[in-house]
Every structure is written in structure tokens, then in C-alpha cells.
Design an enzyme around this catalytic site. Structure first.
Site, PDB file in Angstrom:
ATOM      1  N   GLU A  99      -7.121   0.668 -10.068  1.00  0.00           N
ATOM      2  CA  GLU A  99      -6.157   1.729 -10.347  1.00  0.00           C
ATOM      3  C   GLU A  99      -5.202   1.287 -11.448  1.00  0.00           C
ATOM      4  O   GLU A  99      -4.866   0.108 -11.559  1.00  0.00           O
ATOM      5  CB  GLU A  99      -5.373   2.064  -9.077  1.00  0.00           C
ATOM      6  CG  GLU A  99      -6.256   2.775  -8.071  1.00  0.00           C
ATOM      7  CD  GLU A  99      -5.541   3.105  -6.777  1.00  0.00           C
ATOM      8  OE1 GLU A  99      -5.923   4.101  -6.149  1.00  0.00           O
ATOM      9  OE2 GLU A  99      -4.620   2.377  -6.379  1.00  0.00           O
ATOM     10  N   CYS A 112       1.293   0.707 -16.056  1.00  0.00           N
ATOM     11  CA  CYS A 112       1.312  -0.337 -15.024  1.00  0.00           C
ATOM     12  C   CYS A 112      -0.152  -0.698 -14.763  1.00  0.00           C
ATOM     13  O   CYS A 112      -0.919   0.118 -14.245  1.00  0.00           O
ATOM     14  CB  CYS A 112       1.984   0.203 -13.764  1.00  0.00           C
ATOM     15  SG  CYS A 112       1.918  -0.937 -12.382  1.00  0.00           S
ATOM     16  N   CYS A 119      -6.817  -8.404  -4.463  1.00  0.00           N
ATOM     17  CA  CYS A 119      -5.917  -9.540  -4.698  1.00  0.00           C
ATOM     18  C   CYS A 119      -6.125 -10.558  -3.582  1.00  0.00           C
ATOM     19  O   CYS A 119      -6.244 -10.179  -2.417  1.00  0.00           O
ATOM     20  CB  CYS A 119      -4.463  -9.072  -4.722  1.00  0.00           C
ATOM     21  SG  CYS A 119      -3.320 -10.428  -5.067  1.00  0.00           S
ATOM     22  N   CYS A 123       0.015 -10.435   0.305  1.00  0.00           N
ATOM     23  CA  CYS A 123       1.433 -10.255   0.628  1.00  0.00           C
ATOM     24  C   CYS A 123       1.527  -9.162   1.690  1.00  0.00           C
ATOM     25  O   CYS A 123       0.807  -8.163   1.625  1.00  0.00           O
ATOM     26  CB  CYS A 123       2.220  -9.875  -0.622  1.00  0.00           C
ATOM     27  SG  CYS A 123       2.095 -11.130  -1.905  1.00  0.00           S
ATOM     28  N   CYS A 126       1.998  -5.295   0.824  1.00  0.00           N
ATOM     29  CA  CYS A 126       1.266  -4.765  -0.332  1.00  0.00           C
ATOM     30  C   CYS A 126      -0.140  -4.303   0.047  1.00  0.00           C
ATOM     31  O   CYS A 126      -0.903  -5.049   0.667  1.00  0.00           O
ATOM     32  CB  CYS A 126       1.190  -5.854  -1.400  1.00  0.00           C
ATOM     33  SG  CYS A 126       0.167  -5.402  -2.800  1.00  0.00           S
ATOM     34  N   GLY A 171      -3.500  -7.127  -8.109  1.00  0.00           N
ATOM     35  CA  GLY A 171      -3.817  -8.501  -8.498  1.00  0.00           C
ATOM     36  C   GLY A 171      -2.618  -9.314  -8.945  1.00  0.00           C
ATOM     37  O   GLY A 171      -1.562  -8.780  -9.261  1.00  0.00           O
ATOM     38  N   GLU A 172      -2.808 -10.626  -8.935  1.00  0.00           N
ATOM     39  CA  GLU A 172      -1.782 -11.569  -9.399  1.00  0.00           C
ATOM     40  C   GLU A 172      -2.198 -12.017 -10.805  1.00  0.00           C
ATOM     41  O   GLU A 172      -3.162 -12.779 -10.968  1.00  0.00           O
ATOM     42  CB  GLU A 172      -1.711 -12.753  -8.419  1.00  0.00           C
ATOM     43  CG  GLU A 172      -0.997 -13.984  -8.930  1.00  0.00           C
ATOM     44  CD  GLU A 172       0.410 -13.742  -9.470  1.00  0.00           C
ATOM     45  OE1 GLU A 172       1.274 -13.275  -8.725  1.00  0.00           O
ATOM     46  OE2 GLU A 172       0.625 -14.043 -10.668  1.00  0.00           O
ATOM     47  N   SER A 204       4.307  -9.755 -14.152  1.00  0.00           N
ATOM     48  CA  SER A 204       4.974  -9.897 -12.858  1.00  0.00           C
ATOM     49  C   SER A 204       4.151 -10.814 -11.959  1.00  0.00           C
ATOM     50  O   SER A 204       2.947 -10.612 -11.799  1.00  0.00           O
ATOM     51  CB  SER A 204       5.103  -8.512 -12.217  1.00  0.00           C
ATOM     52  OG  SER A 204       5.636  -8.636 -10.934  1.00  0.00           O
ATOM     53  N   SER A 227       8.421 -11.617  -8.371  1.00  0.00           N
ATOM     54  CA  SER A 227       8.575 -10.876  -7.114  1.00  0.00           C
ATOM     55  C   SER A 227       9.140 -11.854  -6.100  1.00  0.00           C
ATOM     56  O   SER A 227       8.401 -12.611  -5.478  1.00  0.00           O
ATOM     57  CB  SER A 227       7.217 -10.360  -6.631  1.00  0.00           C
ATOM     58  OG  SER A 227       6.723  -9.420  -7.529  1.00  0.00           O
ATOM     59  N   LEU A 228      10.448 -11.842  -5.959  1.00  0.00           N
ATOM     60  CA  LEU A 228      11.097 -12.852  -5.111  1.00  0.00           C
ATOM     61  C   LEU A 228      11.155 -12.370  -3.658  1.00  0.00           C
ATOM     62  O   LEU A 228      10.687 -13.028  -2.754  1.00  0.00           O
ATOM     63  CB  LEU A 228      12.504 -13.141  -5.648  1.00  0.00           C
ATOM     64  CG  LEU A 228      13.188 -14.341  -5.012  1.00  0.00           C
ATOM     65  CD1 LEU A 228      12.518 -15.634  -5.442  1.00  0.00           C
ATOM     66  CD2 LEU A 228      14.671 -14.368  -5.352  1.00  0.00           C
ATOM     67  N   HIS A 229      11.792 -11.252  -3.463  1.00  0.00           N
ATOM     68  CA  HIS A 229      11.876 -10.555  -2.171  1.00  0.00           C
ATOM     69  C   HIS A 229      12.624 -11.294  -1.065  1.00  0.00           C
ATOM     70  O   HIS A 229      12.977 -10.682  -0.061  1.00  0.00           O
ATOM     71  CB  HIS A 229      10.493 -10.123  -1.669  1.00  0.00           C
ATOM     72  CG  HIS A 229       9.736  -9.316  -2.675  1.00  0.00           C
ATOM     73  ND1 HIS A 229      10.327  -8.342  -3.451  1.00  0.00           N
ATOM     74  CD2 HIS A 229       8.432  -9.351  -3.065  1.00  0.00           C
ATOM     75  CE1 HIS A 229       9.428  -7.814  -4.266  1.00  0.00           C
ATOM     76  NE2 HIS A 229       8.278  -8.409  -4.057  1.00  0.00           N
ATOM     77  N   ASN A 303       8.248   1.308  -0.544  1.00  0.00           N
ATOM     78  CA  ASN A 303       7.480   2.543  -0.399  1.00  0.00           C
ATOM     79  C   ASN A 303       6.583   2.406   0.819  1.00  0.00           C
ATOM     80  O   ASN A 303       5.771   1.488   0.888  1.00  0.00           O
ATOM     81  CB  ASN A 303       6.604   2.763  -1.632  1.00  0.00           C
ATOM     82  CG  ASN A 303       7.454   2.962  -2.852  1.00  0.00           C
ATOM     83  OD1 ASN A 303       8.163   3.949  -2.970  1.00  0.00           O
ATOM     84  ND2 ASN A 303       7.422   1.986  -3.752  1.00  0.00           N
ATOM     85  N   CYS A 346       5.013   0.672  -6.403  1.00  0.00           N
ATOM     86  CA  CYS A 346       4.856  -0.768  -6.219  1.00  0.00           C
ATOM     87  C   CYS A 346       4.223  -1.104  -4.881  1.00  0.00           C
ATOM     88  O   CYS A 346       4.688  -0.658  -3.846  1.00  0.00           O
ATOM     89  CB  CYS A 346       6.220  -1.438  -6.272  1.00  0.00           C
ATOM     90  SG  CYS A 346       6.606  -1.997  -7.887  1.00  0.00           S
TER      91      CYS A 346
END
Ligand code: SF4
Length: 363
Positions: A99, A112, A119, A123, A126, A171-172, A204, A227-229, A303, A346
Site C-alpha cells: 500500500e 507515504c 514488516c 510493533c 501497527c 516496513g522498516e 522514519s 518512532s519513539l513512542h 488510529n 499511521c
């Protein structure tokens, strides 16, 4: 049975150089052919009129020029709304699906893009991580996402173009560094028809330290978002399992080195999750983590994703969090969520491809 020729676009520039040398052709042909493919976007070798007929025939005997197929197109809101988010589902050569999302705003058209099929990092918040990992995307598969979105925009307004690219799809990206780098070099090549300055491209990552080091040394002038979170090691590991391999202490040191080396601030992306990372203590830890290097903080809303237990925070909690960061004198922005209704926001990309492919080839 006739075997399918291999797609010349999947060759890296190094592999293309080798293939051209194997055909007994001089090295400068590589650049010409690459330009035909990625600047003029030739669909056949016949179109490559600046190269000899003999070479065109040799290429056509060995290769084909393949393109992803548009398997689905969803729009968040009315098709006439110029600011509605658009998600394209692209089917690749091997039938895998990815996507890619267009996020329009008043002065930007942001693509994006995905860097992997699925991935491997899983996480907890995600959808991409829950689908499992299939493979890395080749450089051309990354580039074609941008071209597909650009073509989509052009069907609406001929003069519009993608203005920014963010590697925040499936993906990373730093686990696919070579192809990421090559795609960025092509997309920012000023001698090609489509090109963007590298500073308009953001990578990212969840904090893959070897990848950040490699990026710092690569010479790329892209922006970096982490992406700390959470700035608590325990909470972060509970959200991002790979964080157990790359501690916050190591990450802070790496980001200090990266920002000194590049002179560029990094963006710390922090998704507020109700009851998980939204306390005063969480805000205090975030401020402490941010102090030792050049950075800004970007807070984003969660989201909702089906089957995931997280919840977005109330506005009062968000306001408290923002105030705490501002009081510490750190730059903070709050990113509006785009495309949640079509699962394009996201962490929502999963490329399940369950919708009927009604819009196939309709770009
Ligand atoms: S957040 Fe990024 S790294 Fe984590 S699972 Fe999703 S796509 Fe992978």
C-alpha cells in the site's frame, strides 16, 4: 511453456552496469538505459530511440519492462475533495501487494511509501507488523509507488506533483538500506524528469541503530524521524519489541552523533496511547531524552485498528503533555491524523487486498 523474461527495473544500477557489460556494450549505455526507464518511464525497449536498434533487440530478448498493477484505490472522503487522503493497493510482479498513500494538504502533496512487503518487527500498535514479513522491496518498487501517486494526482490536476516523500508506510526502511538509498538517489536525481530535493524526503525508523549510523555516513541529505513512542525502556520494549536490542541509552548516543554529523535535527514521533505512555512521568522522561541532541517532537493520535487493544488519549491529556514539553522549551507539533477511515493512517497499512480489484489499471 515460455519462461517469463526478468524485469530489467529490478536490477540495481550496479547489476544493470554488469548486464550491459555482458552484452559487450560500453558503460555509458547504462546511464542512457537507466534514464529511459526512470526518467522517461519507457514501457518498451522500442521507445529507447537514442540507443541502437541492435542493442534494443538484445535487451528485448533478455528482459521485459514491468510495472506494478493498481489493484485498488480508496479515497478518504469525496473524490472531489482535493485534500482527501488516497490509498493505492499495488500488485507487484510476484503477486505480493503493498500500500502507498497520498496525503494532500494546502501546500504539500506527500507520498507515504512502503519499503518492505509486511514488516518483521511486529510493533504492537501497527497493522503492518501483524501481517508478517515477506520481503524487501527493490528500489524500483519503491520508486514506482511515488510515480503511481504522481500519476494519480495528474489525473486530477495536470500541474500538480508529489512535493514530499515520507518512508512511513509498510516496513522498516533502515532494514532495507541499499534499496532505500538507491530509490532516494533516483528520485532526487536532478537530471531526471521527476526529482525532489533530498531534504523533502523523510525516513522514519523505530530506531535501528546500525541503519542510523549507515544513514549518517551515506551522504544522503534526507530528514530522519524516530518512532519513539516512549522514553521508558520498559514501556518502549512492550510497544516495539526490537527496542530490546537497541536501548534508549544507545539510541540517544547514536542520535547525538547523527545530529552532530549531519547538523540536522531529528523528529521524535510520539503516538499518545491512553494509559500506556501518556502520564506526567512519561512526558518528563520524553523531555529528558530529548535534551541531549537537536530534535523536535511530533505528537500523533492513535488510529484505532481492529483487534488491537490501544485507545487514543483524551484532549485534556494531550494538552497536558504538550504543555509539559513546551515548558521545557522544546519544539513540539501535533500531527493531524489522515486517512483513518480507509485504514491509511499511521500504523494501519496491511495490504490485505481483500477489496475487489475494481479499479485495476484505472490510473
Ligand atoms: S511501526 Fe514500522 S517497524 Fe513497527 S511493525 Fe509497523 S511498519 Fe514495522
Amino acid at each position: 511453456m515460455q519462461t517469463r523474461l526478468s524485469n530489467i527495473k529490478h536490477l540495481s544500477r550496479q547489476e544493470l552496469r554488469q548486464a550491459i557489460a555482458n552484452l559487450g556494450e560500453p558503460a555509458y549505455r547504462t546511464r542512457q538505459i537507466h534514464q529511459w526507464i526512470f526518467s522517461h518511464r519507457a514501457a518498451t525497449f522500442e521507445e529507447m530511440t537514442t540507443i541502437s536498434l541492435e542493442l534494443r533487440n538484445k535487451l528485448a530478448d533478455q528482459f521485459r519492462i514491468g510495472f506494478p498493477i493498481l489493484a485498488d484505490c480508496q479515497q478518504d472522503g469525496s473524490a472531489n475533495d482535493p485534500f482527501s487522503t488516497v490509498k493505492l493497493l499495488l500488485e507487484l510482479d510476484d503477486n505480493e501487494k503493498i500500500e502507498t498513500v497520498l496525503i494532500p494538504s494546502e501546500n504539500r502533496m506527500t507520498a507515504c511509501v512502503s519499503s518492505q512487503v509486511g514488516c518483521p518487527l511486529q510493533c504492537r500498535f501497527c497493522a503492518s507488523g501483524q501481517t508478517g514479513f515477506k520481503r524487501n522491496l527493490s528500489a524500483d518498487e519503491i520508486i514506482d509507488q511515488v510515480f503511481s501517486l504522481n500519476d494519480f494526482i495528474r489525473t486530477k490536476h495536470e500541474s500538480n506533483e508529489i512535493t514530499n516523500i515520507v518512508f512511513m508506510g509498510m516496513g522498516e526502511p533502515l532494514l532495507n538500506f541499499e534499496n532505500l538509498k538507491e530509490s532516494i538517489e533516483v528520485l532526487s536525481d536532478q537530471s531526471y524528469k521527476f526529482n525532489l530535493p533530498q531534504r523533502k524526503i523523510t525516513i522514519s525508523t523505530v530506531g535501528i541503530i546500525p541503519g542510523i549510523n549507515e544513514l549518517g555516513k551515506s551522504g544522503l541529505k534526507t530528514k530522519l524521524a524516530i518512532s519513539l513512542h516512549s522514553a521508558s525502556q520498559e514501556t518502549r520494549e512492550s510497544l516495539i519489541p526490537v527496542a530490546s536490542e537497541f536501548s534508549l541509552t544507545q539510541l540517544r548516543k547514536t542520535l547525538s552523533e547523527y545530529t552532530s554529523q549531519t547538523g540536522e535535527p531529528v523528529t521524535l514521533v510520539y503516538m499518545l496511547l491512553k494509559g500506556i505512555n501518556d502520564s506526567v512521568e512519561d512526558a518528563r522522561l520524553l523531555v529528558k531524552f530529548s535534551r541531549s541532541f537537536l530534535c523536535k517532537i511530533n505528537l500523533i493520535d492513535y488510529n484505532s485498528i481492529i483487534n488491537m487493544k490501544f485507545k487514543p488519549v483524551f484532549n485534556e491529556t494531550k494538552d497536558m503533555f504538550i504543555q509539559h514539553i513546551l515548558d521545557a522549551g522544546i519544539h513540539v507539533t501535533v500531527r493531524k491524523s489522515h486517512g483513518a477511515s480507509i485504514n491509511a493512517a499511521c500504523g494501519q497499512l496491511a495490504a490485505k487486498g481483500t477489496q475487489k480489484a475494481e479499479n485495476r489499471n484505472n490510473l
